[in-house]
Enzyme design. Structure first.
Site, PDB file in Angstrom:
ATOM      1  N   ALA A 262      -0.614   1.363   6.185  1.00 44.64           N
ATOM      2  CA  ALA A 262      -1.183   0.442   7.707  1.00 44.64           C
ATOM      3  C   ALA A 262      -2.039  -1.159   6.722  1.00 44.64           C
ATOM      4  O   ALA A 262      -2.875  -0.633   6.107  1.00 44.64           O
ATOM      5  CB  ALA A 262      -2.018   0.927   8.658  1.00 44.64           C
ATOM      6  N   ASP A 263      -2.482  -2.208   7.335  1.00 43.80           N
ATOM      7  CA  ASP A 263      -2.857  -3.441   6.843  1.00 43.80           C
ATOM      8  C   ASP A 263      -3.290  -3.739   8.414  1.00 43.80           C
ATOM      9  O   ASP A 263      -2.472  -4.292   9.060  1.00 43.80           O
ATOM     10  CB  ASP A 263      -2.251  -4.341   6.004  1.00 43.80           C
ATOM     11  CG  ASP A 263      -3.195  -5.441   5.742  1.00 43.80           C
ATOM     12  OD1 ASP A 263      -4.305  -4.365   4.841  1.00 43.80           O
ATOM     13  OD2 ASP A 263      -3.559  -6.053   5.762  1.00 43.80           O
ATOM     14  N   THR A 264      -4.578  -3.908   8.694  1.00 40.74           N
ATOM     15  CA  THR A 264      -5.006  -5.251   9.575  1.00 40.74           C
ATOM     16  C   THR A 264      -5.791  -5.972   8.845  1.00 40.74           C
ATOM     17  O   THR A 264      -6.622  -6.573   8.585  1.00 40.74           O
ATOM     18  CB  THR A 264      -5.856  -3.996  10.384  1.00 40.74           C
ATOM     19  OG1 THR A 264      -5.629  -2.531  10.700  1.00 40.74           O
ATOM     20  CG2 THR A 264      -6.438  -4.653  11.367  1.00 40.74           C
TER      21      THR A 264
ATOM     22  N   LYS B 109       0.753  -1.149  -0.140  1.00 42.26           N
ATOM     23  CA  LYS B 109      -0.083   0.094   0.257  1.00 42.26           C
ATOM     24  C   LYS B 109       0.928   1.326  -0.305  1.00 42.26           C
ATOM     25  O   LYS B 109       0.530   2.197  -0.637  1.00 42.26           O
ATOM     26  CB  LYS B 109      -0.680  -0.268   1.213  1.00 42.26           C
ATOM     27  CG  LYS B 109      -2.131  -0.873   0.935  1.00 42.26           C
ATOM     28  CD  LYS B 109      -2.713  -0.831   2.752  1.00 42.26           C
ATOM     29  CE  LYS B 109      -3.975  -2.321   2.366  1.00 42.26           C
ATOM     30  NZ  LYS B 109      -4.602  -2.255   3.234  1.00 42.26           N
TER      31      LYS B 109
END
Length: 170
Positions: free
Chosen positions: A54-56, A37
């Site tokens: 960010a990635d969750t 990203k």
């Protein structure tokens, strides 16, 4: 959330295909997605500023739940989380002259839920763009009996880790 820690920012939308590699750990996956990203945002950025991404992901029984595709999938995810404890991993990366990453891991326990509660949640909230099909910041908060870790990390941007990354740019 960045306003909360006094960070100036500009949002750059990206479209990154989220496919987990075979035998890729959940932690490696969220780090790779956050980095992808950031790279996509850097390519689209009109200036050379630092890029934060960010990635969750929600992990139950070592399985990444992802985002539900439709109402039925969202209800099924919530029912799978009912009465159980799951992990939430959020990777936040800062890309400028190099890529730096921090990983936040939290655990979330849901109280037992009824199918009617899950259906009502899916009728009144937007679970389709949320990992695990819920948002801790919305009505799903009533489903959560305990958290350990970062509330903001569960929301999708761990502010402590983000502030650490941004500290050298202030």
């Amino acid at each position: 959330m960045l306003d909360q820690i006094g960070a100036a920012y500009e949002i750059i939308g990206t479209d990154v295909e989220e496919i987990r590699g075979e035998d890729e750990s959940a932690a490696d996956y969220v780090v790779r997605m956050a980095a992808a990203k950031a790279e996509a945002a850097r390519a689209a950025a009109p200036h050379p500023w630092p890029i934060l991404a960010a990635d969750t992901e929600v992990i139950l029984d070592n399985r990444i739940l992802g985002k539900p595709q439709d109402r039925q999938a969202a209800v099924e995810m919530l029912m799978a989380l009912s009465g159980r404890t799951h992990r939430v991993l959020t990777a936040v990366v800062l890309l400028h002259d190099r890529l730096e990453c921090r990983l936040s891991e939290s655990t979330v326990s849901f109280r037992p839920l009824t199918i009617k509660e899950c259906e009502a949640y899916c009728d009144n909230e937007m679970p389709y763009d949320k990992a695990g099909g819920y948002g801790i910041q919305d009505r799903a908060a009533a489903f959560i009996s305990r958290i350990e870790g970062s509330y903001s990390g569960i929301m999708g941007l761990p502010l402590y880790e983000t502030a650490q990354l941004l500290a050298r740019y202030r």
